[in-house]
Design an enzyme around this catalytic site. Structure first.
Site, PDB file in Angstrom:
ATOM      1  N   SER A 197      58.227 -35.629  28.984  1.00 43.28           N
ATOM      2  CA  SER A 197      58.367 -36.243  27.668  1.00 43.28           C
ATOM      3  C   SER A 197      59.312 -35.420  26.772  1.00 43.28           C
ATOM      4  CB  SER A 197      56.982 -36.419  27.029  1.00 43.28           C
ATOM      5  OG  SER A 197      57.056 -37.193  25.867  1.00 43.28           O
ATOM      6  N   ASP A 224      59.826 -38.758  32.610  1.00 38.82           N
ATOM      7  CA  ASP A 224      59.845 -39.775  31.554  1.00 38.82           C
ATOM      8  C   ASP A 224      60.265 -39.165  30.216  1.00 38.82           C
ATOM      9  OD1 ASP A 224      59.608 -42.550  31.297  1.00 38.82           O
ATOM     10  OD2 ASP A 224      57.718 -42.389  30.236  1.00 38.82           O
ATOM     11  N   HIS A 312      53.365 -43.683  30.560  1.00 38.74           N
ATOM     12  CA  HIS A 312      54.143 -42.489  30.226  1.00 38.74           C
ATOM     13  C   HIS A 312      53.584 -41.269  30.956  1.00 38.74           C
ATOM     14  CE1 HIS A 312      56.852 -40.055  27.912  1.00 38.74           C
ATOM     15  NE2 HIS A 312      55.909 -39.493  27.170  1.00 38.74           N
TER      16      HIS A 312
END
Length: 518
Positions: A197, A224, A312
């Site tokens: 992230s 991601d 996610h």
């Protein structure tokens, strides 16, 4: 005399007018000069409007009206920490400092002959998360390496806007630690950063510092990479986020992308040398992500759980499993789709197995060719599975419809659900075939599997076209002639029955490997 007086009065008026005009011109000129000076002063102030910290340099302080861009918080607030793990002692990590004249790293167990791995958590994460702990142990089981955990819990636990700004400062802090390791003898080519992230962009910011010293990292894996504020250069410049120039190899796993900026925490477009899109890179199997998840998460800044960010979070889970499964038969094998993600989503990109078409996602991605790849994963752990394609062939004269054919199959102790999108915009006098790709338990389907049982049902989502007052009579059902399951080795299982009616009621079917004819 009167005429002379009139002439003098006119001359006086002209003189006064001329004087006033001159003064007005002078005032306008001064005003223009003042505005120019103010602009120069404003530009000068903007150039000088920076926030600077010892050792870390300066950060731009954007205009107050642009609240989504802001400088990072003070290092004493972010409280970034670095912990070194080695095989010598997994239970007692050693803290590392930057800016201490190499004291902490020299007295640590850092092995300059071994590669260096760095794990970075994301927004609302922590260096002590269970997933990070698993990553440490799986990596050390796989290789004798130095592992640094970057813990920026305080900097990542604030609002998302602040955390995004903090990522640049944390990246520079990481760069200083890496420079210490390089000065002791670690080869930059042997450094691999894995960032989830916002952590992926922390890695990109660290790379910028090293590139300024003509040092290029060996590899960065972005799990991601965060999308909000990072999908456009207007909000986050290229130098402040991960891109393909940040390492010799940048590989990325995309699991929660979206075209809608209000939805999807991850970037949907390729940004690395190798980009993987499990299940198309959007909502993952087993997840029921909340619509407009980005907006919802900002309304609940104290919460980022699996109910909001399931897809996610899956990127980190997939990578950790790829490390653990290195000695197992099931691998996350992906393949390219020449026509892009749309062809994968439609199920039309499902090539036969070939060594030229395979790339392993995750830990071993550096062993294969570059490019953009797609694959199917399971809905639960273990996520690695065998990719299978399901298809339905509709009957001739099928009326127009739009909906989803749900096809659930049963194998040993597991079930797999296929969602086949079926859209017929008009009644046509020919058969149409629709596909969907999913993954089943590894090795549960072989050429010796005689039959497969399943349940099918159809849910219509059709809305009448503009001007229509009623639905077509068959819009809530579908007529099909054949159901098929196939793997990438050429094995097939089929069920045939002309003009089978399927609606919202479940129907049991049995597919056999002997094939069938219509």
């Amino acid at each position: 005399m009167e005429s002379v007086a009139r002439v003098l009065l006119v001359l006086l008026i002209i003189a006064v007018a001329t004087s006033i005009t001159g003064k007005l011109q002078t005032v306008k000129l001064l005003a223009a000069r003042n505005r120019a000076m103010l602009r120069r002063f404003a530009i000068s102030r903007e150039e000088k409007s920076k926030v600077c910290y010892d050792l870390l340099g300066c950060f731009a302080d954007p205009p107050a009206h642009l609240s989504i861009k802001r400088p990072p918080e003070h290092p004493s607030i972010i409280q970034t920490r670095f912990f070194l793990y080695t095989r010598a002692d997994r239970q007692n990590p050693e803290p590392l400092q930057y800016g201490d004249d190499l004291k902490s790293i020299i007295h640590s167990r850092l092995n300059v002959s071994a590669p260096l791995r760095v794990l970075i958590h994301g927004f609302k994460g922590s260096g002590s998360d269970v997933g990070v702990t698993l990553g440490i142990n799986f990596l050390l089981d796989e290789e004798d390496a130095n592992i640094i955990i970057l813990d920026w819990t305080k900097g990542a636990g604030t609002t998302y806007t602040a955390a995004a700004a903090n990522s640049e400062l944390v990246g520079r802090q990481l760069a200083l630690v890496l420079l210490d390791a390089i000065n002791l003898g670690i080869d930059p080519a042997d450094i691999h950063i894995v960032g989830f992230s916002l952590g992926a962009h922390v890695a990109g910011c660290a790379s910028e510092v090293l590139k300024g010293r003509n040092l290029l990292l060996g590899r960065i894996t972005g799990l991601d990479p965060a999308s909000p504020f990072f999908r456009r250069h207007l909000f986050r410049e290229k130098s402040r986020k991960l891109d393909a120039t940040d390492a010799r190899l940048v590989d990325v796993i995309h699991t929660d992308g979206s075209q809608d900026f209000m939805d999807g925490f991850g970037l949907l477009k390729p940004i690395g040398h190798i980009d993987f899109f499990p299940n198309g890179g959007r909502e993952q199997p087993g997840c029921t992500d909340i619509k407009n998840s980005v907006v919802v998460s900002h309304l609940k800044e104290d919460l980022l759980d699996k109910n909001i960010a399931c897809s996610h979070l899956r990127a980190f889970q997939l990578y950790i499993e790829s490390v653990r499964s290195q000695n197992e038969r099931c691998k996350f094998i992906a393949w390219p789709c020449p026509h892009g993600g749309i062809s994968y989503t439609k199920g039309t990109c499902f090539p036969m197995e070939s060594t030229n078409w395979n790339q392993e996602m995750g830990y071993a991605a550096d062993h294969g060719p570059l490019g953009v790849y797609y694959l199917a994963t399971r809905a639960e752990t273990p996520f690695c599975g065998q990719p299978i394609r399901a298809s339905v062939t509709t009957s001739v004269d099928m009326l127009k419809t739009s909906g989803t054919l749900f096809f659930k199959i049963f194998l040993t102790n597991s079930t797999t659900l296929f969602r086949i999108q079926c859209t017929l915009s008009n009644q046509i006098n020919e058969q149409m075939t629709f596909y969907n790709i999913a993954a089943v338990d590894f090795d549960t389907l072989t050429e010796d599997t005689a039959s497969i049982t399943g349940i099918i049902s159809y849910q219509s989502t059709a809305n009448g076209t503009e001007g229509e007052t009623t639905q077509p009579p068959d819009s809530d059902m579908i007529l099909f002639d054949k159901l098929t399951l196939e793997d990438r080795k050429g094995h097939r299982w089929e069920y045939c029955r002309t003009k089978t009616v399927i609606n919202s009621y479940e129907m049991h079917v049995e597919l056999k490997n002997e094939g069938c004819t219509l």
